[in-house]
Motif scaffolding. Structure first.
Motif, PDB file in Angstrom:
ATOM      1  N   UNK A 123       2.463   1.764   9.441  1.00 10.36           N
ATOM      2  CA  UNK A 123       2.928   0.785  10.333  1.00 10.36           C
ATOM      3  C   UNK A 123       2.555  -1.056  10.297  1.00 10.36           C
ATOM      4  N   UNK A 124       0.837  -1.334   9.586  1.00 12.49           N
ATOM      5  CA  UNK A 124       1.385  -2.602   8.930  1.00 12.49           C
ATOM      6  C   UNK A 124       1.707  -2.744   7.972  1.00 12.49           C
ATOM      7  N   UNK A 125       2.363  -2.075   7.475  1.00 18.81           N
ATOM      8  CA  UNK A 125       3.111  -2.548   5.968  1.00 18.81           C
ATOM      9  C   UNK A 125       4.381  -3.036   6.101  1.00 18.81           C
ATOM     10  N   UNK A 126       5.390  -2.053   7.511  1.00 19.43           N
ATOM     11  CA  UNK A 126       6.324  -1.996   8.335  1.00 19.43           C
ATOM     12  C   UNK A 126       6.220  -3.844   8.546  1.00 19.43           C
ATOM     13  N   UNK A 127       5.035  -4.426   9.280  1.00 22.11           N
ATOM     14  CA  UNK A 127       5.417  -4.841  10.290  1.00 22.11           C
ATOM     15  C   UNK A 127       4.653  -6.415   8.958  1.00 22.11           C
ATOM     16  N   UNK A 128       3.774  -6.200   8.502  1.00 20.50           N
ATOM     17  CA  UNK A 128       3.325  -7.889   7.411  1.00 20.50           C
ATOM     18  C   UNK A 128       4.561  -7.951   6.695  1.00 20.50           C
ATOM     19  N   UNK A 129       5.548  -7.096   6.246  1.00 17.34           N
ATOM     20  CA  UNK A 129       6.482  -7.366   5.111  1.00 17.34           C
ATOM     21  C   UNK A 129       7.526  -8.026   5.643  1.00 17.34           C
ATOM     22  N   UNK A 130       8.155  -7.537   7.388  1.00 20.13           N
ATOM     23  CA  UNK A 130       8.708  -8.588   8.465  1.00 20.13           C
ATOM     24  C   UNK A 130       8.283  -9.701   8.587  1.00 20.13           C
ATOM     25  N   UNK A 131       7.100 -10.337   8.291  1.00 20.67           N
ATOM     26  CA  UNK A 131       6.768 -11.352   8.731  1.00 20.67           C
ATOM     27  C   UNK A 131       6.872 -12.224   7.758  1.00 20.67           C
ATOM     28  N   UNK A 132       6.051 -11.235   6.784  1.00 22.48           N
ATOM     29  CA  UNK A 132       6.534 -12.502   5.030  1.00 22.48           C
ATOM     30  C   UNK A 132       8.087 -12.800   5.205  1.00 22.48           C
ATOM     31  N   UNK A 133       9.179 -12.017   5.445  1.00 24.64           N
ATOM     32  CA  UNK A 133      10.259 -12.891   4.993  1.00 24.64           C
ATOM     33  C   UNK A 133      10.684 -13.514   6.030  1.00 24.64           C
ATOM     34  N   UNK A 134       9.722 -13.718   7.016  1.00 23.11           N
ATOM     35  CA  UNK A 134       9.977 -14.754   7.882  1.00 23.11           C
ATOM     36  C   UNK A 134       9.977 -16.018   7.699  1.00 23.11           C
TER      37      UNK A 134
END
Length: 345
Positions: free
Chosen positions: A237-248
């Motif tokens: 779940x952390x990987x999904x969240x961090x990647x979403x933030x990274x894309x922003x």
């Protein structure tokens, strides 16, 4: 008042059963029982089965404190680890226990849960019990540990980043190189906007960040916004969240070097949700080479750490020191291997 015992059961009061009681029942000397329990291989298989069955039936419990008073140590090897709960530590444990199996040693674990201030306290606790030896598996800091190690009456072995202080009885790898190697690999596959996913929670991950940054600067590609970290109960779940933030933050990111395969899996899942093609639009490299990484779609490129071999080697190193046998080596670098799979070009 006497307590009744249920049908088909016998009263067991293991705390009052003596070694001599077991020896009398088996028909051998107490020293034979003692030696058989410490090193089962020295007696015949038939006698061993009789002894173990009688120990179980009578509820005999070896007194480790008495053993320690009678000899140099209590036969226990203490293992201090920061992350007993994490899947990556399982192979280390298996390696340690495989080496001590069928020997006179037993293993006890203590978990710091990455609380650096607790490391010295746990080592003190083990040392007061007169152990055969201690394995420190991944200490964050040796500042408070070194005085205890230098004055310890037993050998202490280490699983460590090779930049850390211990110079004897050490098994591990150079985590700086474990940061430079995968970063160079991703660059060689044509990726340039390579993110580092991990918060640098311990000395090993911080060394990998340093290696990553050095290579990215060398290539003229370093951007501090590409380093991202955080905390969550689920690493996927952390990987999904961090990647979403990274894309922003960095929409043109084209690769991720994640500090666990679980986080890399989270990135892969988020890419599928967003229609991002892997490996064409985004390359993903994990870390640890956990079993599932070979079976995702696409399979995960990752960094293999020989965790079983590290555990086995450090246990062997410690056992030789306890037995006062000459070591094969004092410091072993077991390195890492990049496993290219479908998540990178």
């Amino acid at each position: 008042m006497n307590k009744s015992v249920g049908p088909g059961r016998t009263a067991r009061r293991g705390a009052q059963v003596k070694l001599s009681d077991v020896a009398k029942k088996v028909g051998v000397s107490p020293i034979t029982i003692s030696r058989a329990l410490r090193n089962p291989g020295i007696v015949s298989e038939d006698l061993r089965e009789v002894i173990l069955r009688m120990v179980d039936e009578m509820g005999y419990m070896p007194n480790l404190a008495a053993r320690a008073l009678a000899g140099r140590h209590n036969g226990v090897v203490g293992v201090i680890t920061p992350a007993l709960h994490q899947s990556g530590f399982t192979d280390l444990m298996v390696g340690i226990e495989d080496r001590f199996r069928d020997t006179e040693f037993t293993v006890q674990y203590s978990n710091t849960l990455r609380h650096t201030e607790g490391e010295a306290g746990l080592l003190k606790s083990f040392l007061t019990q007169k152990p055969a030896g201690v394995i420190i598996a991944g200490a964050e800091s040796y500042c408070d540990l070194l005085p205890l190690i230098e004055s310890a009456a037993c050998p202490i072995a280490h699983i460590a980043d090779l930049s850390q202080e211990p110079q004897r009885l050490v098994v591990g790898l150079d985590h700086y190189s474990a940061g430079t190697g995968p970063t160079r690999f991703l660059l060689s596959r044509g990726y340039r906007r390579i993110a580092f996913m991990g918060r640098g929670a311990d000395v090993r991950s911080r060394r990998r960040i340093q290696g990553y940054e050095a290579v990215m600067r060398e290539a003229g590609c370093f951007d501090p916004d590409l380093i991202i970290g955080g905390d969550a109960a689920s690493r996927t779940g952390l990987g999904r969240d961090l990647f979403a933030r990274l894309l922003q933050r960095v929409p043109d990111v084209d690769a991720v070097f994640a500090q666990s395969d679980e986080m890399a899996l989270g990135v892969l899942i988020e890419c599928k949700e967003r229609g991002i093609r892997v490996p064409e639009d985004l390359g993903i490299c994990g870390f640890n080479d956990l079993e599932f990484s070979a079976f995702t779609e696409p399979s995960l490129t990752t960094v293999h750490i020989p965790r079983y071999e590290i555990g086995y080697r450090v246990a062997d190193m410690l056992m030789r020191a306890v037995r006062e046998e000459p070591p094969d080596e004092d410091k072993a670098d077991l390195g890492f291997t990049i496993i290219p799979r479908g998540s990178t070009r």
